[in-house]
Write a protein that holds these residues in place. Structure first.
Motif, PDB file in Angstrom:
ATOM      1  N   CYS A 103       4.275  23.446 -38.348  1.00 57.29           N
ATOM      2  CA  CYS A 103       4.851  24.391 -39.438  1.00 57.29           C
ATOM      3  C   CYS A 103       5.223  24.251 -40.608  1.00 57.29           C
ATOM      4  CB  CYS A 103       6.071  21.915 -39.472  1.00 57.29           C
ATOM      5  SG  CYS A 103       6.815  21.559 -37.820  1.00 57.29           S
ATOM      6  N   VAL A 104       3.930  23.205 -41.202  1.00 61.06           N
ATOM      7  CA  VAL A 104       3.653  23.892 -42.354  1.00 61.06           C
ATOM      8  C   VAL A 104       3.353  25.588 -42.493  1.00 61.06           C
ATOM      9  CG1 VAL A 104       2.745  23.483 -44.311  1.00 61.06           C
ATOM     10  CG2 VAL A 104       2.964  21.608 -43.535  1.00 61.06           C
ATOM     11  N   SER A 105       2.460  26.320 -41.298  1.00 59.04           N
ATOM     12  CA  SER A 105       1.853  27.836 -41.218  1.00 59.04           C
ATOM     13  C   SER A 105       3.602  28.280 -41.182  1.00 59.04           C
ATOM     14  CB  SER A 105       1.446  27.769 -39.783  1.00 59.04           C
ATOM     15  OG  SER A 105      -0.119  26.998 -40.537  1.00 59.04           O
ATOM     16  N   ALA A 106       5.015  27.639 -40.253  1.00 61.38           N
ATOM     17  CA  ALA A 106       5.427  28.091 -40.359  1.00 61.38           C
ATOM     18  C   ALA A 106       6.269  28.686 -41.286  1.00 61.38           C
ATOM     19  CB  ALA A 106       6.071  28.490 -38.610  1.00 61.38           C
TER      20      ALA A 106
ATOM     21  N   HIS B 274       0.070  19.420 -48.930  1.00 58.10           N
ATOM     22  CA  HIS B 274       0.006  21.458 -48.418  1.00 58.10           C
ATOM     23  C   HIS B 274       0.758  22.296 -49.076  1.00 58.10           C
ATOM     24  CE1 HIS B 274      -4.212  20.355 -50.160  1.00 58.10           C
ATOM     25  NE2 HIS B 274      -5.063  19.435 -48.797  1.00 58.10           N
ATOM     26  N   GLY B 275       1.708  21.249 -47.367  1.00 53.60           N
ATOM     27  CA  GLY B 275       2.438  22.821 -47.555  1.00 53.60           C
ATOM     28  C   GLY B 275       3.639  22.728 -48.502  1.00 53.60           C
ATOM     29  N   LEU B 276       3.766  21.317 -49.470  1.00 54.14           N
ATOM     30  CA  LEU B 276       4.780  21.745 -50.104  1.00 54.14           C
ATOM     31  C   LEU B 276       3.932  22.120 -51.655  1.00 54.14           C
ATOM     32  CD1 LEU B 276       5.898  17.852 -50.080  1.00 54.14           C
ATOM     33  CD2 LEU B 276       7.399  19.521 -49.758  1.00 54.14           C
TER      34      LEU B 276
ATOM     35  N   SER C  71       6.447  22.758 -54.762  1.00 53.55           N
ATOM     36  CA  SER C  71       7.153  21.282 -55.038  1.00 53.55           C
ATOM     37  C   SER C  71       7.056  20.603 -54.984  1.00 53.55           C
ATOM     38  CB  SER C  71       8.214  21.686 -53.184  1.00 53.55           C
ATOM     39  OG  SER C  71       8.391  22.992 -53.019  1.00 53.55           O
ATOM     40  N   PHE C  72       6.988  20.424 -56.002  1.00 54.10           N
ATOM     41  CA  PHE C  72       6.463  19.491 -57.029  1.00 54.10           C
ATOM     42  C   PHE C  72       7.330  17.630 -57.050  1.00 54.10           C
ATOM     43  CE2 PHE C  72       4.698  15.928 -59.524  1.00 54.10           C
ATOM     44  CZ  PHE C  72       3.237  15.779 -59.035  1.00 54.10           C
ATOM     45  N   GLU C  73       8.637  18.299 -56.274  1.00 56.47           N
ATOM     46  CA  GLU C  73      10.009  17.085 -56.584  1.00 56.47           C
ATOM     47  C   GLU C  73       9.248  16.627 -55.766  1.00 56.47           C
ATOM     48  OE1 GLU C  73      11.249  20.410 -56.060  1.00 56.47           O
ATOM     49  OE2 GLU C  73       9.980  20.537 -57.976  1.00 56.47           O
ATOM     50  N   ARG C  74       9.125  17.539 -54.402  1.00 56.13           N
ATOM     51  CA  ARG C  74       9.081  16.265 -53.567  1.00 56.13           C
ATOM     52  C   ARG C  74       8.094  15.512 -52.855  1.00 56.13           C
ATOM     53  NH1 ARG C  74      11.351  19.162 -49.015  1.00 56.13           N
ATOM     54  NH2 ARG C  74      12.235  16.747 -47.860  1.00 56.13           N
ATOM     55  N   PHE C  75       6.951  16.095 -54.150  1.00 48.43           N
ATOM     56  CA  PHE C  75       5.849  14.555 -54.117  1.00 48.43           C
ATOM     57  C   PHE C  75       5.893  13.348 -54.090  1.00 48.43           C
ATOM     58  CE2 PHE C  75       3.167  18.439 -53.545  1.00 48.43           C
ATOM     59  CZ  PHE C  75       2.338  18.291 -53.332  1.00 48.43           C
ATOM     60  N   ASN C  76       7.202  13.071 -54.466  1.00 48.53           N
ATOM     61  CA  ASN C  76       7.274  11.670 -55.038  1.00 48.53           C
ATOM     62  C   ASN C  76       7.917  10.909 -53.825  1.00 48.53           C
ATOM     63  OD1 ASN C  76       6.002  11.259 -57.275  1.00 48.53           O
ATOM     64  ND2 ASN C  76       7.947  12.492 -58.497  1.00 48.53           N
TER      65      ASN C  76
END
Length: 138
Positions: free
Chosen positions: A27-30, A67-69, A74-79
């Protein structure tokens, strides 16, 4: 009989872990990070419904997503992911910190980003040596 049942359950869980890890990596690779997150959330729910421990879900699965983020900055999604890690009572490891620093390194320099880098550097220093993060990132 009890021992055989336990061995079978262990083997099934191991196979499921391997399949889930592979799927998340694909998923991350794609570039389908949202699908990866949805899949991880679905397995978390299944595990909770069965009233089992969350042993199936490990920090490694979250690290794949982080790692995908990070690749996309996309640091906002990290939280959101940090909240899930906390709910699952998992601890950050070197890969987690590497993803955080990778993401923060990709986003535009600002006071807030510098503050975040310093905050996570302090956290990492309490649990992990920065050199360990650099070694696994290379």
């Amino acid at each position: 009989i009890h021992n055989n049942e336990e061995q079978e359950r262990f083997a099934k869980e191991k196979a499921l872990r391997i399949n889930l890890e592979s799927y998340l990596n694909v998923c991350v690779s794609a570039g389908m990070i949202n699908r990866g997150i949805s899949t991880l959330l679905a397995y978390r729910q299944k595990t909770k419904k069965k009233l089992e421990t969350l042993s199936l879900i490990t920090i490694e699965f979250y690290n794949i997503i982080l790692h995908g983020l990070a690749e996309k900055g996309s640091f906002e999604r990290f939280n959101d992911i940090f909240a899930l890690i906390g709910e699952d009572q998992l601890k950050f490891n070197e890969q987690t910190y590497a993803a955080i620093l990778e993401c923060l390194g990709r986003i535009e320099s600002s006071e807030e980003n510098i503050h975040q880098i310093k905050k996570f550097e302090q956290m990492a220093n309490q649990n992990v040596r920065i050199i360990d993060i650099i070694d696994i990132s290379c």
